[in-house]
Design a protein around this motif. Structure first.
Motif, short mmCIF file in Angstrom:
data_model
loop_
_atom_site.label_atom_id
_atom_site.label_comp_id
_atom_site.label_asym_id
_atom_site.label_seq_id
_atom_site.Cartn_x
_atom_site.Cartn_y
_atom_site.Cartn_z
N PHE A 1 39.84 11.89 59.90
CA PHE A 1 38.99 11.67 60.72
C PHE A 1 37.57 10.87 60.30
CE2 PHE A 1 41.00 15.73 61.88
CZ PHE A 1 41.31 15.71 63.14
N THR A 2 37.27 10.10 61.12
CA THR A 2 36.09 9.40 60.96
C THR A 2 34.76 10.39 61.33
OG1 THR A 2 36.77 7.21 61.18
CG2 THR A 2 34.22 7.66 61.37
N ILE A 3 33.86 10.60 60.63
CA ILE A 3 32.99 11.66 60.93
C ILE A 3 31.51 11.10 60.87
CG2 ILE A 3 31.65 14.02 60.34
CD1 ILE A 3 34.67 14.33 60.86
N TRP A 4 30.41 11.34 61.78
CA TRP A 4 29.25 10.80 61.69
C TRP A 4 28.22 12.04 61.59
CZ3 TRP A 4 27.50 6.02 61.85
CH2 TRP A 4 28.23 4.96 62.28
N GLU A 5 27.44 12.08 60.58
CA GLU A 5 26.45 12.92 60.18
C GLU A 5 25.28 12.59 60.87
OE1 GLU A 5 26.14 15.73 56.49
OE2 GLU A 5 24.86 13.87 56.09
N GLY A 6 24.66 13.49 61.56
CA GLY A 6 23.32 13.31 62.10
C GLY A 6 22.28 13.79 61.32
N ARG A 7 20.96 13.35 61.72
CA ARG A 7 19.63 13.67 61.12
C ARG A 7 19.75 15.20 60.49
NH1 ARG A 7 16.88 9.94 65.04
NH2 ARG A 7 16.80 8.07 63.81
N ASN A 8 20.03 16.08 61.41
CA ASN A 8 20.11 17.43 61.00
C ASN A 8 21.26 18.12 60.45
OD1 ASN A 8 21.75 17.52 63.16
ND2 ASN A 8 20.64 18.90 64.37
N ARG A 9 22.05 17.07 59.82
CA ARG A 9 23.36 17.44 59.19
C ARG A 9 24.51 17.99 59.99
NH1 ARG A 9 23.43 15.79 53.97
NH2 ARG A 9 21.46 16.21 52.86
N GLU A 10 24.19 17.83 61.39
CA GLU A 10 25.41 17.98 62.40
C GLU A 10 26.39 16.89 62.22
OE1 GLU A 10 24.42 17.28 66.67
OE2 GLU A 10 24.69 19.58 66.60
N LEU A 11 27.70 17.43 62.04
CA LEU A 11 28.74 16.84 61.85
C LEU A 11 29.59 16.55 63.19
CD1 LEU A 11 30.31 17.88 58.55
CD2 LEU A 11 28.91 15.93 58.81
N ARG A 12 30.00 15.26 63.53
CA ARG A 12 30.49 15.02 65.02
C ARG A 12 31.87 14.09 64.47
NH1 ARG A 12 28.25 16.99 69.69
NH2 ARG A 12 26.03 17.83 69.28
N VAL A 13 32.78 14.04 65.43
CA VAL A 13 33.92 13.48 65.12
C VAL A 13 33.96 12.06 66.03
CG1 VAL A 13 36.34 13.52 65.53
CG2 VAL A 13 35.33 15.57 64.77
N ALA A 14 34.09 11.18 65.41
CA ALA A 14 34.21 9.72 66.26
C ALA A 14 35.46 9.78 67.14
CB ALA A 14 34.14 8.65 64.93
N PRO A 15 35.64 8.74 68.00
CA PRO A 15 36.85 8.81 68.82
C PRO A 15 37.95 8.01 68.16
CG PRO A 15 35.13 7.56 69.79
CD PRO A 15 34.66 7.97 68.56
N ALA A 16 38.28 8.24 66.82
CA ALA A 16 39.30 7.52 66.27
C ALA A 16 39.92 8.49 65.18
CB ALA A 16 38.77 6.20 65.73
N PHE A 17 41.18 8.51 64.74
CA PHE A 17 41.69 8.99 63.42
C PHE A 17 42.86 8.24 63.17
CE2 PHE A 17 43.78 11.07 67.15
CZ PHE A 17 45.02 10.90 66.74
N GLU A 18 43.30 8.59 61.95
CA GLU A 18 44.56 7.90 61.32
C GLU A 18 45.50 8.99 61.07
OE1 GLU A 18 45.96 4.77 57.70
OE2 GLU A 18 44.02 5.25 58.23
N LEU A 19 46.74 8.89 61.43
CA LEU A 19 47.78 9.80 61.04
C LEU A 19 48.68 9.08 60.17
CD1 LEU A 19 49.06 12.68 61.39
CD2 LEU A 19 50.18 12.01 63.29
N LYS A 20 48.86 9.64 58.97
CA LYS A 20 49.81 9.03 58.05
C LYS A 20 51.04 10.45 58.09
CE LYS A 20 46.23 7.20 55.36
NZ LYS A 20 45.57 7.24 54.21
N SER A 21 51.99 9.96 58.54
CA SER A 21 53.46 10.73 58.55
C SER A 21 54.12 10.70 57.25
CB SER A 21 54.32 10.26 59.64
OG SER A 21 53.59 10.65 61.03
#
Length: 105
Positions: free
Chosen positions: A84-104
Motif C-alpha cells: 500500500f502507498t501510505i501518506w503520513e499527515g502532520r499529526n502522524r496520522e496514516l492514510r491509504v492512497a487509492p492505489a496498491f500493488e498485489l504480487k501473486s
C-alpha cells in the motif's frame, strides 16, 4: 541544439505543472488503521521493514520526505504480497492512497 531543445521542454513543463497540480485530498483517504485491522482479521501478516522507525508500525517505511510511505503485507496461505502507498499527515496520522500493488506467487 540538443541542450536548447531539452531546456525548452523543461520550460514548457515548468509552465504547465502548476496548472496541473492539485492538492492531495488527504482527509478523504481511509485510515491505515482500518485497513490494518481488516487485513489482520483475514489472516494477512505484516512484513516488518528494517527501515521502519518508531512510532510507525513495523511494516510501514517512509521515504526521505517522511510523508510518502509504503506498507507491505503477506498472505501466509498463498504467499501473495500486497503493498500500500501510505501518506503520513502532520499529526502522524496514516492514510491509504487509492492505489496498491498485489504480487501473486
Amino acid at each position: 541544439m540538443k541542450t536548447t531543445a531539452f531546456l525548452g521542454i523543461l520550460g514548457f513543463l515548468g509552465a504547465t505543472l502548476p496548472v496541473l497540480a492539485k492538492p492531495i485530498p488527504f482527509q478523504s483517504m481511509p485510515l491505515y488503521s482500518a485497513y490494518k485491522k481488516e487485513l489482520l482479521s483475514q489472516g494477512w501478516k505484516p512484513v516488518p521493514s528494517p527501515y521502519s522507525i518508531n512510532p510507525r508500525p513495523k511494516e510501514v517505511y517512509c521515504g526521505a520526505s517522511g510523508s510518502l510511505c509504503t506498507a507491505v503485507w503477506r498472505d501466509p496461505q498463498t504467499g501473495d504480497i500486497i503493498e500500500f502507498t501510505i501518506w503520513e499527515g502532520r499529526n502522524r496520522e496514516l492514510r491509504v492512497a487509492p492505489a496498491f500493488e498485489l504480487k501473486s506467487r
